[in-house]
Motif scaffolding. Sequence first.
Motif, PDB file in Angstrom:
ATOM      1  N   SER A 198       0.858  -1.181   0.000  1.00  0.00           N
ATOM      2  CA  SER A 198       0.000   0.000   0.000  1.00  0.00           C
ATOM      3  C   SER A 198       0.893   1.230   0.000  1.00  0.00           C
ATOM      4  O   SER A 198       2.019   1.201   0.519  1.00  0.00           O
ATOM      5  CB  SER A 198      -0.925   0.008   1.219  1.00  0.00           C
ATOM      6  OG  SER A 198      -0.165   0.012   2.421  1.00  0.00           O
ATOM      7  N   VAL A 218      -3.055   0.632  -3.806  1.00  0.00           N
ATOM      8  CA  VAL A 218      -2.968  -0.709  -3.232  1.00  0.00           C
ATOM      9  C   VAL A 218      -2.605  -1.684  -4.343  1.00  0.00           C
ATOM     10  O   VAL A 218      -3.177  -1.634  -5.445  1.00  0.00           O
ATOM     11  CB  VAL A 218      -4.307  -1.120  -2.576  1.00  0.00           C
ATOM     12  CG1 VAL A 218      -4.231  -2.546  -2.079  1.00  0.00           C
ATOM     13  CG2 VAL A 218      -4.646  -0.176  -1.438  1.00  0.00           C
ATOM     14  N   GLY A 261      -3.284  -3.260   5.011  1.00  0.00           N
ATOM     15  CA  GLY A 261      -3.847  -4.202   4.055  1.00  0.00           C
ATOM     16  C   GLY A 261      -3.737  -5.607   4.590  1.00  0.00           C
ATOM     17  O   GLY A 261      -2.689  -5.991   5.141  1.00  0.00           O
ATOM     18  N   VAL A 268      -8.689  -3.249   2.874  1.00  0.00           N
ATOM     19  CA  VAL A 268      -7.838  -2.126   3.229  1.00  0.00           C
ATOM     20  C   VAL A 268      -8.524  -1.338   4.331  1.00  0.00           C
ATOM     21  O   VAL A 268      -9.713  -1.018   4.228  1.00  0.00           O
ATOM     22  CB  VAL A 268      -7.583  -1.220   1.999  1.00  0.00           C
ATOM     23  CG1 VAL A 268      -6.660  -0.068   2.387  1.00  0.00           C
ATOM     24  CG2 VAL A 268      -6.976  -2.022   0.867  1.00  0.00           C
TER      25      VAL A 268
END
Length: 1193
Positions: A79, A90, A348, A354
């Motif tokens: 991320s 991401v 993440g 996320v």
Amino acid sequence: MNFEGLDPGLAEFSPAMHSTLDPVLDAHLNPSLLQNVELDPEGVALEALPVQESVHIMEGVYSELHSVVAEVGVPVSVSHFDLHEEMLWVGSHGGHATSFFGPALERYSSFQVNGSDDIRQIQSLENGILFLTKNNLKYVARGGLIIFDYLLDESEDLHSLLLTDNNTLLVGGLQNHILELDLNTVQETQKYAVETPGVTIMRQTNRFFFCGHTSGKVSLRDLRSFKVEHEFDAFSGSLSDFDVHGNLLAACGFSSRLTGLACDRFLKVYDLRMMRAITPLQVHVDPAFLRFIPTYTSRLAIISQSGQCQFCEPTGLANPADIFHVNPVGPLLMTFDVSASKQALAFGDSEGCVHLWTDSPEPSFNPYSRETEFALPCLVDSLPPLDWSQDLLPLSLIPVPLTTDTLLSDWPAANSAPAPRRAPPVDAEILRTMKKVGFIGYAPNPRTRLRNQIPYRLKESDHEFDNLSQVTESPTGREEEPLHTVSKKYRKVTIKYSKLGLEDFDFKHYNKTLFAGLEPHIPNAYCNCMIQVLYFLEPVRCLIQNHLCQKEFCLACELGFLFHMLDLSRGDPCQGSNFLRAFRTIPEASALGLILADSDEASGKGSLARLIQRWNRFILTQLHQDMQELEVPQAYRGAGGSFCSSGDSIIGQLFSCEMENCSLCRCGSETVRASSTLLFTLSYPEDKTGKNYEFAQVLKRSICLEQNTQAWCDNCEKYQPTIQTRNIRHLPDILVINCEVNSSKEADFWRLQAEVAFKIAVKKIGGEMKSKEFALADRKELRSSEGFLCCSSIEELKNVWLPFSIRMKMTKNKGLDVCNWTDEHEWGPARAEEEHGVYVYDLMATVVHILDSRTGGSLVAHIKVGETYHQRKEGVTHQQWYLFNDFLIEPIDKYEAVQFDMNWKVPAILYYVKRNLNSRYNLNIKNPIEASVLLAEASLARKQRKTHTTFIPLMLNEMPQVGDLVGLDAEFVTLNEEEAELRSDGTKSTIKPSQMSVARITCVRGQGPNEGIPFIDDYISTQEQVVDYLTQYSGIKPGDLDAKISSKHLTTLKSTYLKLRFLIDIGVKFVGHGLQKDFRVINLMVPKDQVLDTVYLFHMPRKRMISLRFLAWYFLDLKIQGETHDSIEDARTALQLYRKYLELSKNGTEPESFHKVLKGLYEKGRKMDWRVPEPESQTSPKNAAVFSSVLAL
């Protein structure tokens, strides 16, 4: 992050791991988490995705703000908070990238980066995002468009990247090197060696590069050389993560235990000031990630894979109360990042979710983010479909805005009356060159407009047509254009090609001197004027001609060969094709933008003034380095572009100026550094008041430059405003100045100073400024403070600011005095003056840029040719200024060399030389080419065998002597096709001839027991693209010139060129057919008494030239050149024809009887239509006994 020591089951994830139930949305899961996400029926069940309900955000305390699914069931691998926009990026283990906008995590873009490998690191740039996978680096715009895709070697296993500046990137991984990439050129620029097993994490401060290794070590490397300065052995097992802030480095990792690797709960902390470890920090979680979050204090965030997060001071004690829990949907956290504003944290997990944690309800990711560009909404779906096949379809269904204004089509009738469009005026160049046949005029196309396109003038104020093109169509004045501001001799000259090529072009019309011009049709021949300047510097000419090295593409060698041709020429133009060929292969020339495309050169794109000034700096640097390679071993030369001392090479002694650069920081710290430069660039004062500046004042200001700039201060240990000054230690023998008149600002300065100097000159003679010459009785000497000599016309002082001489003096306190100089000043003995550091420099050359909109502009040179050149060429001893405009050479008045009308004649380069320069150097030229070049040499071809040898090299007892005969023939290939056009009267006009390159050169013995046996049969290797091998005429086939697959005796052009140069210098006589073209393409100048060309031996005046094939059939009863040409066959045949000529003409004593033979030859040729009858059985000299003896030997 390094994943060694983690759960190995994470490496592979399959649908079999998850439930096969149909996906059902959890009641606690916000539907916005699944924006535009397709649910995989074989993937994870969404009931198993518990997501925490939204909580109240307390100011200053991190709490979860939002969670979103990036890709269901696929672990998040990396991320990254965007450094330029409010976005979170991401990357997944499946190679997919997704971006979310703002704290609400609205999906912005989503695309596949790699089809098989996981994304290992993300870096945001101004124009896009960099994605690093196992062996691939991809640069993608934020919307998903690929900017570049750089694929590395399959053996690479990349893990980390580091952006060192805006255009440079370091890439490392599990290999023993780190690559440095240039993002502008997308090329590898450096490769730094590192210890095995490689580097997986990289950080940077203003002091060091920090490299984390999987072995548990952290190495500190120098920012310039990348050498290891310090090394910390942090963990015995493996390194998981580390971060640097201020003077602290904190690391977490794994330690070796009896059962394997175990997560170490002690963070290793190092003080970068003392380069030692301080007390380890014990934490209450298993650290997998850590980051400094410096807000009010330098606190650390330590994250475990199970979702625990603890904040603590790196030099304090960890408090269990500072632990909070992230609730991952999957079992493990896979990635962690902190925003640039420190207000947001991103996590993440292994199920593709996320989590965004913030310390405020409305966080921002960056302190100053730019506005994000969103896609425009699609309006197509909101409009009704229209069926255009229906004739009665009402067009009113198409929505148009309602308006009360008058429509564009509602013009009054008076304004919409039809009127014919007036034709544009005919180009003045067409009118000037037009020839009338009856009532029809014919003129060549001036190529000032696109083909079949004529721009029309729509408004009176339109400036599409300049004033020069609007001349009257009256026949009077067509021969000379009164409105053309550029003088005729300064215009760009072109060669007019005919059926015979250049043979009937009258070069003498343009050059009535014995000096040689240079042909302009070769690519990148814009530097012709600078080649002439270097040639007429006597020490440079002698030095370059004495130089010879083993490097294939050496500019000094090729320039020496070209200077030798200019020496031999008696007014005939030369061409620098071999020099420019070597010039195109130099990587630095291409990097500096000195190599122009044909289209750019023809259209005059770019600034020729800037181009020639860059070329001037490049050629001096290149010659200096080429000379150093003979005097200083490669291992002892510095890698940089500066010069160790002016004594490194004679070029350095001539041009190099030793300087002392002083940097004074505002703290009082002073740094002095010595350097050298080969030329100076003029720096003009910022003055708009019209103040009078002498040229010497501006020159001194440019040499002793003083400027304020930001520079690194070792005392302050940071960048500080510094005052940088430059002082002179030693003056050069040749002062080279780049004028840098690249804008109207500098041009106005020259124009203003010339006007002021002109007024001062007029004022000194006490009269008013007049445009006409003075009467003979009123002519007086005109002198000004600028140092101008007397002149007979006031017009000669217009547009003059440049002095013919300047005086420079080194003062005792390392200062420099510069002033304009005239011969009327007192000047003592030269040696006595120089002992006191006083030198007088005389103007030797000026290179100017001619601004001509019709031709795209050109470059010309004014050169003061010295006595030695006149003595060699004309047998007289005097000095004279000449204009060199490619092959146009014309003597000019000395004032013309310093007159610059800035409307069309702009100064670019100035050369000043010390008085009595030639007496300081050895001007003897010793031919560096020795007889050993004719001895046997190895072939470049890998597959050549002795059985393929077609020649026998000369033995020592066979070395040629003066007057010996040598049969010569050469074959060529085409690099660029001919450019031609058909005129309106049906005739063909050659605009640019085809560019040929020599491919094979053969020399056969002309006397002795081995007469007719070749001693040179070289195929010339070429790196340039061949357009046409001309196999039917040359016998060269694709692959013959490729060293990898050729079976021929392959050599470099330089190697074979040296052999021919030695034969020319020794005085042999070459026998061949059409040698003039051969020598022209090979780029050799051969004295006429050393050429015996059978084309002219068997030729009658005003008759056609006869082919070698027909002559061989007629006189020798040989049928040659059946399917293809063979240079051995042609050279041997030419020798036999010369013997036949001597026999028929009784050694030239009976021209009348030989004339009868020629008449019979031409009569037979006309009857046969100059065609040789087809042979019944093809024979060739290759089958002769003499050729079998070659193979036997």
